[in-house]
Design a protein around this motif. Structure first.
Motif, PDB file in Angstrom:
ATOM      1  N   LEU A 184       0.844  -1.200   0.000  1.00 54.71           N
ATOM      2  CA  LEU A 184       0.000   0.000   0.000  1.00 54.71           C
ATOM      3  C   LEU A 184       0.879   1.249   0.000  1.00 54.71           C
TER       4      LEU A 184
ATOM      5  N   LEU B  31       0.365   1.819  -3.850  1.00 54.82           N
ATOM      6  CA  LEU B  31      -0.976   2.389  -3.962  1.00 54.82           C
ATOM      7  C   LEU B  31      -1.030   3.870  -3.584  1.00 54.82           C
TER       8      LEU B  31
ATOM      9  N   ILE C 109      -2.114   7.002  -5.899  1.00 53.74           N
ATOM     10  CA  ILE C 109      -3.248   7.902  -5.608  1.00 53.74           C
ATOM     11  C   ILE C 109      -2.805   9.367  -5.713  1.00 53.74           C
TER      12      ILE C 109
ATOM     13  N   TRP D  82      -7.153  -3.910   7.823  1.00 55.49           N
ATOM     14  CA  TRP D  82      -6.744  -2.513   7.970  1.00 55.49           C
ATOM     15  C   TRP D  82      -6.154  -1.984   6.665  1.00 55.49           C
ATOM     16  N   MET D  83      -5.456  -2.877   5.966  1.00 58.50           N
ATOM     17  CA  MET D  83      -4.865  -2.494   4.682  1.00 58.50           C
ATOM     18  C   MET D  83      -5.973  -2.192   3.660  1.00 58.50           C
TER      19      MET D  83
ATOM     20  N   SER E 210      -7.529   1.117   4.571  1.00 58.47           N
ATOM     21  CA  SER E 210      -6.660   2.236   4.185  1.00 58.47           C
ATOM     22  C   SER E 210      -6.706   2.459   2.682  1.00 58.47           C
ATOM     23  N   THR E 211      -6.755   1.359   1.926  1.00 59.88           N
ATOM     24  CA  THR E 211      -6.813   1.480   0.468  1.00 59.88           C
ATOM     25  C   THR E 211      -8.079   2.221   0.045  1.00 59.88           C
TER      26      THR E 211
ATOM     27  N   LEU F   6      -7.871   5.916   1.025  1.00 56.54           N
ATOM     28  CA  LEU F   6      -7.017   6.686   0.109  1.00 56.54           C
ATOM     29  C   LEU F   6      -7.699   6.891  -1.240  1.00 56.54           C
ATOM     30  N   SER F   7      -8.397   5.840  -1.697  1.00 56.09           N
ATOM     31  CA  SER F   7      -9.047   5.926  -3.016  1.00 56.09           C
ATOM     32  C   SER F   7     -10.075   7.045  -3.057  1.00 56.09           C
TER      33      SER F   7
ATOM     34  N   TYR G  73      -9.766   9.975  -2.141  1.00 61.22           N
ATOM     35  CA  TYR G  73      -9.161  11.232  -2.601  1.00 61.22           C
ATOM     36  C   TYR G  73      -9.406  11.433  -4.094  1.00 61.22           C
TER      37      TYR G  73
END
Lengths: 263, 266
Positions: free
Chosen positions: A28, A32, A36, B173-174, B177-178, B181-182, B184
């Motif tokens: 991540l 990732l 982003i 949790w990963m 978080s992904t 973040l996405s 945004y």
């Protein structure tokens, strides 16, 4: 002597890579999150009417962001995990100093973070037709080495610094984005207000990154590159010196209190 | 019937109170502010500078959008962590063994996150408007606050789904978080959703927050209720769907756990 040191480095790196560095959360941070930030940058660039995004800042800067985030999280969380698992005392009591262990761990994390940078270069070249034709390749390589050394020096400093506090995880939240923000990972430094540019002057990565961007664009003189490499090297050495001083302090504190878990 | 409703409400509030008291990650003001504002605040500043670099002269769109996106930190990540931590802290077995109805127990985890999220934006937004000298002559404050509250509520649906996933997946949790973040890119915080490629617009409109942020922006610009009503109702519908899916996932996992003990084995 050298063989013994290399054996230690090899084993420590092996353990670090297997246990800590490569996991889903790292992917991540390495891939990732930079994607982003780069994506937002590119869409904003298109919204502003630009035909093509600035690949040096938007894509390669994103790769650098991944490298930094990966190092910050892994190196600082290492200490927290050691403390939680009861490993910190054992490491401190071992014949290899905590500082050496942290230095090798951080080196592993920084080198692992190169995958993020590599991915960014590949994306820029394969998807966006970015060309290195104008780039000063030796300058790019030296600047990258300076960036790696700068990130490593800061990582070792942070790793020692966070030994002092249980809330090291919280500090990470404050460090992850401000350093890329101040160093201009995704835009030229000239965009920042003067006071922020002044503040960033104490961060070695900022100087090495300016040299990297200059070398990639192939428009900077050798004097510019040399002065920036010099500053990056000097500041990295200062951070490394501070780490050595902190390491001594940590050892003194452990000898007085007899344990690390209570800190 | 009345007794049943009172019982459910009592359980809901007690659960919400205990969930609030168990927020150890916020045990000090420093931790609270860092976990809530650290990443989001500095990311917003970074996007503002990226915008300036690419030639966008007005940072207000990005700043307002990122403030309206704050529930993604509190309601999405916070609720996901609150639900997911039940297993980590060893409370899951007791929870599953209790005779209490599941709906108030599960949904009660979200109340303080929703309120916290609402209060945070309600404070941050005027400060930002004052700082950037945003023209508020036509702004409908009541509608803005309504949109903010609804967005906080609907985002909790994503938190419930991610919390349920965290119960059965070590990397929950990963995933959270992904998704966080996405947002945004997907939620229209930094640029209009119309700027996205067509397939991403479909993804964007199938998420909570997107319509809520659009409605709040419209209300800030002076739109009346009639203009934003379709967006608000769409946002509520999307939120209810996500909450229902999150609850259904939790019940399904609970049933599976009774057979296989899966929740304690992870």
């Amino acid at each position: 002597m050298i063989r013994r040191a290399l054996r230690l480095v090899g084993r420590q790196m092996n353990v670090q890579l297997r246990i800590r560095t490569f996991n889903l959360y790292s992917s991540l941070l390495f891939f990732l999150q930079p994607a982003i930030f780069s994506g937002v940058g590119m869409i904003l660039s298109r919204a502003a009417g630009n035909e093509k995004p600035d690949l040096v800042y938007m894509v390669i800067g994103g790769g650098l962001l991944g490298m930094w985030s990966g190092m910050v999280f892994t190196s600082t969380f290492d200490i927290g995990r050691d403390r939680r698992d009861g490993m910190l005392e054992l490491i401190v009591a071992s014949p290899t100093s905590l500082g050496t262990v942290e230095a090798i761990r951080t080196l592993t994390n920084v080198l692992a973070g190169l995958v993020s940078m590599l991915a960014a270069f590949l994306v820029a070249m394969l998807i966006f037709d970015y060309s290195l034709a104008d780039a000063d390749i030796p300058g790019v390589v030296i600047s990258l080495i300076m960036i790696l050394f700068g990130i490593w020096a800061m990582g070792v400093f942070l790793a020692n610094f966070t030994v002092w506090s249980r809330v090291s995880g919280s500090y990470v939240e404050f460090l992850e984005i401000p350093i890329p923000l101040l160093c201009g990972f995704m835009y030229p430094l000239g965009i920042l207000p003067v006071w922020m540019q002044t503040l960033s002057a104490v961060i070695p990565i900022r100087w090495a990154l300016e040299a990297l961007n200059g070398a990639l664009l192939g428009k900077q003189s050798m004097a510019f590159l040399l002065s920036h490499w010099g500053m990056a090297l000097l500041l990295s050495l200062i951070f490394w010196g501070l780490s050595r001083w902190l390491e001594g302090k940590v050892h003194d504190r452990i000898r007085v209190t007899g344990e690390m878990s209570s800190i | 019937m009345k007794r049943l409703i009172v019982r459910y409400l009592r359980l809901y509030i007690i659960q919400a109170w205990f969930a609030y008291r168990a927020l150890f990650a916020w045990s000090t003001p420093f931790n609270y502010f860092v976990s809530k504002f650290g990443f989001h605040f500095f990311s917003m500043i970074m996007f503002v500078f990226i915008g300036k670099f690419v030639g966008l002269t007005d940072p207000v769109y990005i700043v307002i959008g990122n403030i309206l996106l704050l529930p993604s930190g509190t309601c999405l990540s916070g609720i996901s962590m609150t639900v997911g931590n039940e297993r980590q802290f060893g409370a899951m077995s007791y929870l599953l063994g209790s005779p209490a109805p599941r709906a108030p127990i599960f949904l009660g985890r979200a109340l303080f996150h929703i309120l916290d999220s609402f209060v945070t934006i309600a404070i941050a937004l005027p400060v930002t408007i004052w700082f950037f000298h945003f023209d508020m002559t036509n702004t409908n404050f009541f509608l803005v606050l309504l949109c903010v509250f609804i967005t906080s509520f609907t985002t909790s649906g994503m938190g419930f789904i991610m919390g349920s996933i965290s119960l059965v997946n070590r990397d929950g949790w990963m995933i959270t978080s992904t998704l966080s973040l996405s947002l945004y890119i997907l939620a229209g915080a930094n640029f209009p959703v119309a700027s996205l490629p067509a397939f991403l617009q479909v993804v964007s409109y199938s998420l909570p927050m997107t319509r809520g942020i659009m409605a709040a922006r419209a209300a800030l610009d002076g739109a009346n209720w009639a203009a934003i009503a379709p967006l608000v109702f769409g946002e509520i519908a999307m939120g209810l769907i996500y909450i229902a899916v999150g609850y259904a996932m939790f019940r399904l996992l609970e049933r599976q756990s009774m057979v296989s003990g899966v929740l304690d084995n992870l």
